[in-house]
Design a protein around this motif. Structure first.
Motif, PDB file in Angstrom:
ATOM      1  N   GLU A  31      80.360 -59.094  40.438  1.00  0.00           N
ATOM      2  CA  GLU A  31      80.710 -59.782  41.670  1.00  0.00           C
ATOM      3  C   GLU A  31      80.117 -61.180  41.634  1.00  0.00           C
ATOM      4  O   GLU A  31      79.308 -61.512  40.771  1.00  0.00           O
ATOM      5  CB  GLU A  31      80.133 -59.046  42.881  1.00  0.00           C
ATOM      6  CG  GLU A  31      80.624 -57.630  43.072  1.00  0.00           C
ATOM      7  CD  GLU A  31      79.925 -56.969  44.229  1.00  0.00           C
ATOM      8  OE1 GLU A  31      80.334 -57.213  45.393  1.00  0.00           O
ATOM      9  OE2 GLU A  31      78.962 -56.226  43.991  1.00  0.00           O
ATOM     10  N   SER A  39      76.912 -56.158  56.433  1.00  0.00           N
ATOM     11  CA  SER A  39      77.996 -55.946  57.391  1.00  0.00           C
ATOM     12  C   SER A  39      77.490 -55.907  58.827  1.00  0.00           C
ATOM     13  O   SER A  39      78.280 -55.948  59.765  1.00  0.00           O
ATOM     14  CB  SER A  39      78.767 -54.666  57.050  1.00  0.00           C
ATOM     15  OG  SER A  39      77.899 -53.555  57.073  1.00  0.00           O
ATOM     16  N   ILE A  57      80.618 -60.015  48.701  1.00  0.00           N
ATOM     17  CA  ILE A  57      80.847 -59.508  50.054  1.00  0.00           C
ATOM     18  C   ILE A  57      79.566 -58.905  50.619  1.00  0.00           C
ATOM     19  O   ILE A  57      78.656 -58.534  49.874  1.00  0.00           O
ATOM     20  CB  ILE A  57      81.998 -58.474  50.093  1.00  0.00           C
ATOM     21  CG1 ILE A  57      81.658 -57.245  49.258  1.00  0.00           C
ATOM     22  CG2 ILE A  57      83.302 -59.107  49.658  1.00  0.00           C
ATOM     23  CD1 ILE A  57      82.622 -56.087  49.444  1.00  0.00           C
ATOM     24  N   THR A  59      76.900 -56.290  52.018  1.00  0.00           N
ATOM     25  CA  THR A  59      76.642 -54.869  51.797  1.00  0.00           C
ATOM     26  C   THR A  59      77.153 -54.110  53.014  1.00  0.00           C
ATOM     27  O   THR A  59      77.223 -54.643  54.120  1.00  0.00           O
ATOM     28  CB  THR A  59      75.139 -54.592  51.585  1.00  0.00           C
ATOM     29  OG1 THR A  59      74.409 -55.072  52.719  1.00  0.00           O
ATOM     30  CG2 THR A  59      74.622 -55.237  50.312  1.00  0.00           C
ATOM     31  N   TYR A  62      83.019 -49.601  53.600  1.00  0.00           N
ATOM     32  CA  TYR A  62      84.362 -50.074  53.916  1.00  0.00           C
ATOM     33  C   TYR A  62      85.412 -49.051  53.509  1.00  0.00           C
ATOM     34  O   TYR A  62      85.298 -48.420  52.455  1.00  0.00           O
ATOM     35  CB  TYR A  62      84.660 -51.386  53.183  1.00  0.00           C
ATOM     36  CG  TYR A  62      83.629 -52.460  53.434  1.00  0.00           C
ATOM     37  CD1 TYR A  62      83.642 -53.191  54.612  1.00  0.00           C
ATOM     38  CD2 TYR A  62      82.630 -52.726  52.499  1.00  0.00           C
ATOM     39  CE1 TYR A  62      82.696 -54.172  54.858  1.00  0.00           C
ATOM     40  CE2 TYR A  62      81.676 -53.702  52.732  1.00  0.00           C
ATOM     41  CZ  TYR A  62      81.711 -54.419  53.915  1.00  0.00           C
ATOM     42  OH  TYR A  62      80.764 -55.387  54.153  1.00  0.00           O
ATOM     43  N   LEU A  89      89.630 -53.568  50.126  1.00  0.00           N
ATOM     44  CA  LEU A  89      88.595 -53.200  51.082  1.00  0.00           C
ATOM     45  C   LEU A  89      88.984 -53.708  52.461  1.00  0.00           C
ATOM     46  O   LEU A  89      89.366 -54.873  52.614  1.00  0.00           O
ATOM     47  CB  LEU A  89      87.244 -53.780  50.675  1.00  0.00           C
ATOM     48  CG  LEU A  89      86.507 -53.035  49.553  1.00  0.00           C
ATOM     49  CD1 LEU A  89      87.240 -53.065  48.235  1.00  0.00           C
ATOM     50  CD2 LEU A  89      85.108 -53.581  49.397  1.00  0.00           C
ATOM     51  N   ASN A  91      88.413 -54.624  56.499  1.00  0.00           N
ATOM     52  CA  ASN A  91      87.458 -55.087  57.505  1.00  0.00           C
ATOM     53  C   ASN A  91      86.130 -55.570  56.931  1.00  0.00           C
ATOM     54  O   ASN A  91      85.066 -55.248  57.453  1.00  0.00           O
ATOM     55  CB  ASN A  91      87.228 -53.998  58.562  1.00  0.00           C
ATOM     56  CG  ASN A  91      88.520 -53.596  59.236  1.00  0.00           C
ATOM     57  OD1 ASN A  91      89.316 -54.447  59.614  1.00  0.00           O
ATOM     58  ND2 ASN A  91      88.750 -52.301  59.364  1.00  0.00           N
ATOM     59  N   THR A  92      86.195 -56.348  55.873  1.00  0.00           N
ATOM     60  CA  THR A  92      84.985 -56.972  55.325  1.00  0.00           C
ATOM     61  C   THR A  92      84.721 -58.231  56.147  1.00  0.00           C
ATOM     62  O   THR A  92      85.513 -59.171  56.100  1.00  0.00           O
ATOM     63  CB  THR A  92      85.155 -57.326  53.831  1.00  0.00           C
ATOM     64  OG1 THR A  92      86.378 -58.043  53.662  1.00  0.00           O
ATOM     65  CG2 THR A  92      85.184 -56.078  52.976  1.00  0.00           C
ATOM     66  N   TYR A  95      85.567 -62.127  55.325  1.00  0.00           N
ATOM     67  CA  TYR A  95      86.362 -62.136  54.095  1.00  0.00           C
ATOM     68  C   TYR A  95      87.741 -61.559  54.380  1.00  0.00           C
ATOM     69  O   TYR A  95      87.903 -60.753  55.292  1.00  0.00           O
ATOM     70  CB  TYR A  95      85.701 -61.278  53.009  1.00  0.00           C
ATOM     71  CG  TYR A  95      84.434 -61.846  52.453  1.00  0.00           C
ATOM     72  CD1 TYR A  95      84.400 -62.392  51.179  1.00  0.00           C
ATOM     73  CD2 TYR A  95      83.259 -61.837  53.198  1.00  0.00           C
ATOM     74  CE1 TYR A  95      83.231 -62.919  50.659  1.00  0.00           C
ATOM     75  CE2 TYR A  95      82.088 -62.368  52.688  1.00  0.00           C
ATOM     76  CZ  TYR A  95      82.088 -62.910  51.425  1.00  0.00           C
ATOM     77  OH  TYR A  95      80.925 -63.438  50.913  1.00  0.00           O
ATOM     78  N   VAL A  98      89.859 -58.661  49.978  1.00  0.00           N
ATOM     79  CA  VAL A  98      88.887 -58.255  48.962  1.00  0.00           C
ATOM     80  C   VAL A  98      89.449 -57.063  48.194  1.00  0.00           C
ATOM     81  O   VAL A  98      89.749 -56.022  48.776  1.00  0.00           O
ATOM     82  CB  VAL A  98      87.524 -57.903  49.590  1.00  0.00           C
ATOM     83  CG1 VAL A  98      86.554 -57.404  48.530  1.00  0.00           C
ATOM     84  CG2 VAL A  98      86.950 -59.111  50.334  1.00  0.00           C
ATOM     85  N   CYS A 112      85.887 -60.720  45.102  1.00  0.00           N
ATOM     86  CA  CYS A 112      86.355 -59.367  44.789  1.00  0.00           C
ATOM     87  C   CYS A 112      85.363 -58.648  43.861  1.00  0.00           C
ATOM     88  O   CYS A 112      84.373 -59.224  43.428  1.00  0.00           O
ATOM     89  CB  CYS A 112      87.734 -59.432  44.146  1.00  0.00           C
ATOM     90  SG  CYS A 112      89.025 -60.029  45.260  1.00  0.00           S
TER      91      CYS A 112
END
Length: 153
Positions: A31, A39, A57, A59, A62, A89, A91-92, A95, A98, A112
């Motif tokens: 990453e 989050s 992204i 932690t 998700y 993924l 509802n990040t 972002y 993703v 990503c």
């Protein structure tokens, strides 16, 4: 199905992790740089730290969508077997779009998660074969109607 990415090496330009499916190690991940986002932070807090295309992204946990065609990757030859439906993924915070996909270096990530074998510093190798194996496992679970969750830690 429960997928976990455990970040194990946080470097200046990239982050290496280990991916597990239902507790079983399946591959390494690559990453962008982990800048300590979670989050639980507000979108404003995340956007205040995030550098577009250079930040991993947050932690958190998700839901993974297996049904959406990627506008960016959907037409590429290596994804024709899945009709361009890459694991996305949901509802990040801070972002959009993703995905879990193929690639070798942090320049390929743009937020990503890349999958492969971390046999060279700052890279994952054999990404296409690794992605294909992982995708098959996820697709089987999705076809059975299982929800797929990914936890990034």
């Amino acid at each position: 199905m429960e997928v976990k990415v455990k970040r194990i090496a946080r470097k200046d330009a990239y982050t290496i992790g280990k991916m597990y499916v239902n507790g079983e190690y399946v591959c390494d991940t690559l990453e962008d740089k982990d800048r300590g986002l979670t989050s639980n932070m507000s979108v404003a807090q995340i956007c205040g730290v995030k550098i577009k295309g250079e930040t991993a992204i947050p932690t958190g946990r998700y839901l993974v969508d297996m049904k959406t065609v990627s506008p960016r990757f959907g037409g590429r030859a290596q994804y024709q077997f899945c009709k361009g439906r890459l694991p996305r993924l949901c509802n990040t915070p801070g972002y959009q779009g993703v995905l879990i996909h193929c690639g070798n270096t942090a320049k390929d990530t743009e937020g990503c998660i890349l999958v492969g074998e971390n046999k060279e510093r700052g890279k994952v190798l054999n990404s296409k074969a690794t992605f294909n194996r992982l995708y098959l496992r996820l697709a089987i679970a999705d076809k059975r109607g299982e929800q797929i969750w990914i936890t990034i830690e």
